[in-house]
Scaffold this motif. Structure first.
Motif, PDB file in Angstrom:
ATOM      1  N   GLY A   1       6.506  89.349  15.752  1.00 57.46           N
ATOM      2  CA  GLY A   1       7.558  89.954  16.560  1.00 57.46           C
ATOM      3  C   GLY A   1       7.106  90.357  17.944  1.00 57.46           C
ATOM      4  N   GLN A   2       5.910  90.977  18.029  1.00 55.99           N
ATOM      5  CA  GLN A   2       5.416  91.411  19.326  1.00 55.99           C
ATOM      6  C   GLN A   2       5.056  90.220  20.205  1.00 55.99           C
ATOM      7  N   LEU A   3       4.534  89.161  19.589  1.00 58.99           N
ATOM      8  CA  LEU A   3       4.170  87.974  20.359  1.00 58.99           C
ATOM      9  C   LEU A   3       5.408  87.256  20.875  1.00 58.99           C
ATOM     10  N   LEU A   4       6.436  87.174  20.037  1.00 56.14           N
ATOM     11  CA  LEU A   4       7.625  86.418  20.416  1.00 56.14           C
ATOM     12  C   LEU A   4       8.553  87.202  21.334  1.00 56.14           C
ATOM     13  N   ARG A   5       8.447  88.489  21.350  1.00 52.16           N
ATOM     14  CA  ARG A   5       9.340  89.336  22.156  1.00 52.16           C
ATOM     15  C   ARG A   5      10.789  88.971  21.879  1.00 52.16           C
ATOM     16  N   GLY A   6      11.554  88.709  22.942  1.00 55.51           N
ATOM     17  CA  GLY A   6      12.970  88.407  22.761  1.00 55.51           C
ATOM     18  C   GLY A   6      13.230  87.123  21.998  1.00 55.51           C
ATOM     19  N   LEU A   7      12.245  86.216  22.014  1.00 52.88           N
ATOM     20  CA  LEU A   7      12.459  84.946  21.327  1.00 52.88           C
ATOM     21  C   LEU A   7      12.513  85.113  19.817  1.00 52.88           C
ATOM     22  N   VAL A   8      12.126  86.284  19.310  1.00 51.82           N
ATOM     23  CA  VAL A   8      12.247  86.513  17.874  1.00 51.82           C
ATOM     24  C   VAL A   8      13.712  86.472  17.448  1.00 51.82           C
TER      25      VAL A   8
ATOM     26  N   LEU B   1       5.200  85.352  27.406  1.00 50.87           N
ATOM     27  CA  LEU B   1       4.904  86.745  27.108  1.00 50.87           C
ATOM     28  C   LEU B   1       4.766  87.596  28.373  1.00 50.87           C
ATOM     29  N   ALA B   2       4.113  87.058  29.380  1.00 46.58           N
ATOM     30  CA  ALA B   2       3.850  87.829  30.594  1.00 46.58           C
ATOM     31  C   ALA B   2       4.832  87.491  31.720  1.00 46.58           C
ATOM     32  N   VAL B   3       5.926  86.821  31.382  1.00 45.25           N
ATOM     33  CA  VAL B   3       6.870  86.386  32.407  1.00 45.25           C
ATOM     34  C   VAL B   3       8.218  87.057  32.181  1.00 45.25           C
ATOM     35  N   SER B   4       8.795  87.587  33.234  1.00 44.66           N
ATOM     36  CA  SER B   4      10.146  88.131  33.166  1.00 44.66           C
ATOM     37  C   SER B   4      11.123  87.034  33.576  1.00 44.66           C
ATOM     38  N   VAL B   5      12.060  86.721  32.694  1.00 42.26           N
ATOM     39  CA  VAL B   5      12.973  85.604  32.928  1.00 42.26           C
ATOM     40  C   VAL B   5      14.355  86.151  33.284  1.00 42.26           C
ATOM     41  N   PRO B   6      14.778  86.048  34.545  1.00 42.58           N
ATOM     42  CA  PRO B   6      16.138  86.495  34.909  1.00 42.58           C
ATOM     43  C   PRO B   6      17.191  85.655  34.192  1.00 42.58           C
ATOM     44  N   PHE B   7      18.302  86.282  33.866  1.00 44.43           N
ATOM     45  CA  PHE B   7      19.290  85.607  33.035  1.00 44.43           C
ATOM     46  C   PHE B   7      20.000  84.475  33.786  1.00 44.43           C
ATOM     47  N   VAL B   8      20.471  84.747  34.998  1.00 42.90           N
ATOM     48  CA  VAL B   8      21.283  83.748  35.710  1.00 42.90           C
ATOM     49  C   VAL B   8      20.496  82.471  35.991  1.00 42.90           C
TER      50      VAL B   8
END
Length: 284
Positions: A177-184, A94-101
């Protein structure tokens, strides 16, 4: 999840329930149909968290398999354990930004390691489904409550439990939805029901789905590459990469499986070819 999402999940699960082959079931479930609908309806842009979501999908089935086959939990309780594991993964990110590459490199590396392990440890050969010895062994190992539960589930799931699970999954994922963010986007919407459908073959299903997961990674990569052009362009590119990846994964095995070996018949000490002519071969 919208009404269209519920209908799509129902269609995927229904298609899986009609198939007998575990390999085909895993492939149908790996089709990125729910992902496509989620990207269209949520407005999320594809990022590294979605790739980790594919890892989460595999984690979901591993947890369900361990809980149901190893710990002998009822399948619905095992499903809840799998969902809890997926939600825990989403909360950790939730609090981590994961770069795509970097996420792509790590996901592909994990897939290669998993493929190597699966190749080095093939599953044991299963007896024929109608083998009475196999049925007796399974019945002896299974507790009476487990057998009764499976039979009852088989009778009630097509009507009531499936509907309840679909609606419950839709409501819960909306709330989370808010907890999962993009993982939803990669949440196992249909996976909760698919795990029920394939509960007797979950270990084999996990192996096949792990292999097919590379296609989902390709789908998300195609979406990421072209999403700046438009959502439609991103999805089109994603499906194109998925189709290419699926072809690379499955066509060689399909061609190998369709090679027709020469049938050889033995008559006395003379071997006859499949054409029925008495050409002398190697003596037995």
């Amino acid at each position: 999840m919208t009404v269209s999402g519920v209908l799509l999940v129902t269609a995927v699960v229904w298609a899986v329930s009609l198939l007998r082959s575990v390999r085909l079931r895993a492939f149908v479930y790996s089709l990125p149909l729910p992902m496509t609908l989620a990207l269209l309806t949520t407005g999320y842009r594809v990022d590294g968290s979605h790739l980790i979501g594919v890892v989460g999908l595999n984690l979901f089935f591993v947890l369900v398999t361990v809980a149901h086959h190893r710990l002998r939990w009822p399948i619905l309780l095992a499903d809840l354990a799998g969902v809890a594991g997926y939600v825990a993964l989403g909360a950790a990110l939730l609090a981590v930004s994961v770069p795509f590459v970097p996420a792509l490199a790590g996901t592909v590396l994990l897939w290669l390691l998993a493929a190597l392990l699966l190749r080095r440890h093939p599953p044991p050969a299963a007896p024929a489904p109608d083998d009475p010895e196999r049925r007796a062994t399974h019945d002896d190992r299974a507790a009476p409550s487990e057998r009764d539960g499976d039979e009852a589930a088989g009778e009630r799931l097509p009507a009531l439990a499936k509907l309840a699970l679909i609606l419950g999954g839709a409501v819960s994922t909306g709330l989370l939805g808010q907890l999962l963010r993009g993982l939803v986007v990669t949440f196992p919407y249909a996976g909760v029901l698919v795990a029920v459908e394939v509960r007797r073959e979950l270990p084999a299903f996990c192996r096949h789905f792990a292999r097919n997961s590379l296609g989902l990674v390709g789908f998300l990569t195609g979406c990421w590459l072209c999403q700046d052009l438009s959502t439609a362009a991103g999805l089109a590119a994603g499906w194109a990469v998925f189709a290419l990846t699926a072809a690379v994964l499955h066509l060689p095995a399909y061609g190998h499986g369709n090679r027709r070996p020469v049938r050889v018949q033995a008559t006395g000490n003379v071997l006859h070819g499949g054409d029925g002519h008495g050409k002398r071969g190697v003596e037995a």
